[in-house]
Design a protein around this motif. Structure first.
Motif, PDB file in Angstrom:
ATOM      1  N   LEU A  38       0.798  -1.151  -0.072  1.00 18.81           N
ATOM      2  CA  LEU A  38       0.044  -0.065  -0.049  1.00 18.81           C
ATOM      3  C   LEU A  38       0.893   1.213  -0.117  1.00 18.81           C
ATOM      4  O   LEU A  38       0.613   2.255  -0.707  1.00 18.81           O
ATOM      5  CB  LEU A  38      -1.006  -0.009   1.306  1.00 18.81           C
ATOM      6  CG  LEU A  38      -1.845  -1.119   0.974  1.00 18.81           C
ATOM      7  CD1 LEU A  38      -2.791  -1.167   2.518  1.00 18.81           C
ATOM      8  CD2 LEU A  38      -2.990  -0.729   0.036  1.00 18.81           C
ATOM      9  N   LYS A  39       1.936   1.344   0.612  1.00 16.00           N
ATOM     10  CA  LYS A  39       2.744   2.444   1.074  1.00 16.00           C
ATOM     11  C   LYS A  39       3.495   2.590  -0.563  1.00 16.00           C
ATOM     12  O   LYS A  39       3.305   3.979  -1.003  1.00 16.00           O
ATOM     13  CB  LYS A  39       4.008   2.085   1.571  1.00 16.00           C
ATOM     14  CG  LYS A  39       4.999   3.236   1.950  1.00 16.00           C
ATOM     15  CD  LYS A  39       6.181   2.985   2.752  1.00 16.00           C
ATOM     16  CE  LYS A  39       7.099   4.257   2.435  1.00 16.00           C
ATOM     17  NZ  LYS A  39       8.403   3.904   3.243  1.00 16.00           N
ATOM     18  N   GLU A  40       3.613   1.908  -1.377  1.00 11.74           N
ATOM     19  CA  GLU A  40       4.322   1.820  -2.836  1.00 11.74           C
ATOM     20  C   GLU A  40       3.233   2.650  -3.504  1.00 11.74           C
ATOM     21  O   GLU A  40       3.233   3.512  -4.485  1.00 11.74           O
ATOM     22  CB  GLU A  40       4.625   0.721  -3.451  1.00 11.74           C
ATOM     23  CG  GLU A  40       5.921   0.049  -2.840  1.00 11.74           C
ATOM     24  CD  GLU A  40       7.218   1.241  -2.711  1.00 11.74           C
ATOM     25  OE1 GLU A  40       7.486   2.031  -3.763  1.00 11.74           O
ATOM     26  OE2 GLU A  40       7.697   1.611  -1.654  1.00 11.74           O
ATOM     27  N   LYS A  41       1.857   2.088  -3.439  1.00 10.88           N
ATOM     28  CA  LYS A  41       0.640   2.893  -3.986  1.00 10.88           C
ATOM     29  C   LYS A  41       0.427   4.423  -3.737  1.00 10.88           C
ATOM     30  O   LYS A  41       0.070   5.095  -4.474  1.00 10.88           O
ATOM     31  CB  LYS A  41      -0.406   1.953  -4.355  1.00 10.88           C
ATOM     32  CG  LYS A  41      -0.463   0.610  -4.962  1.00 10.88           C
ATOM     33  CD  LYS A  41      -1.848  -0.179  -4.920  1.00 10.88           C
ATOM     34  CE  LYS A  41      -1.489  -1.272  -5.780  1.00 10.88           C
ATOM     35  NZ  LYS A  41      -2.593  -2.299  -5.580  1.00 10.88           N
ATOM     36  N   LEU A  42       0.633   4.551  -2.462  1.00 14.35           N
ATOM     37  CA  LEU A  42       0.581   5.972  -1.984  1.00 14.35           C
ATOM     38  C   LEU A  42       1.475   6.953  -2.259  1.00 14.35           C
ATOM     39  O   LEU A  42       1.386   8.017  -2.252  1.00 14.35           O
ATOM     40  CB  LEU A  42       0.209   5.751  -0.428  1.00 14.35           C
ATOM     41  CG  LEU A  42      -1.009   5.064   0.157  1.00 14.35           C
ATOM     42  CD1 LEU A  42      -1.112   4.800   1.531  1.00 14.35           C
ATOM     43  CD2 LEU A  42      -2.399   6.024  -0.349  1.00 14.35           C
TER      44      LEU A  42
END
Length: 125
Positions: free
Chosen positions: A102-106
């Motif tokens: 999720l961090k990579e997407k955010l």
């Protein structure tokens, strides 16, 4: 009964003027709430925004929402003064096993990560 059958109620000039003044003030308030001076990162006062709106001769459109008009005002004010939308400050609590993904997407959507903590879950501000 006449109004119901014939249509519209006549609004006096004074009432219309008061309504437009209120909308003008509401628009200025929305702009002041959403924007900052990019150099100082400080918010502008409603009075200063109202003055700037008068300087660019902004006229209220009674049939458009105040929020829509506020966005229009921000665009127009950018041409004559230093103003930008304030950045939102968000806090994410992400489950541990999804955290990295999720961090990579955010990341592309985030300007600044103030702090990051990873214990049972990922916490980002």
């Amino acid at each position: 009964a006449q109004i119901l059958s014939k249509g519209e109620l006549q609004v006096s000039d004074k009432e219309r003027h008061t309504q437009l003044e209120q909308m003008f003030r509401d628009i200025a308030t929305i702009v002041a709430d959403k924007c900052v001076n990019p150099e100082t990162k400080r918010p502008y006062t409603v009075i200063l925004i109202e003055r700037a709106m008068k300087d660019i001769h902004y006229s209220v459109k009674p049939h458009k929402s105040t929020k829509q008009q506020a966005l229009e005002v921000i665009r127009q004010l950018k041409e004559t003064m230093e103003i930008e939308r304030a950045h939102m400050r968000l806090r994410f609590l992400l489950p541990a096993k999804e955290g990295k993904k999720l961090k990579e997407k955010l990341k592309p959507l985030i300007k600044v990560i103030e702090n990051e903590d990873f214990h049972e879950q990922l916490e980002m501000v």
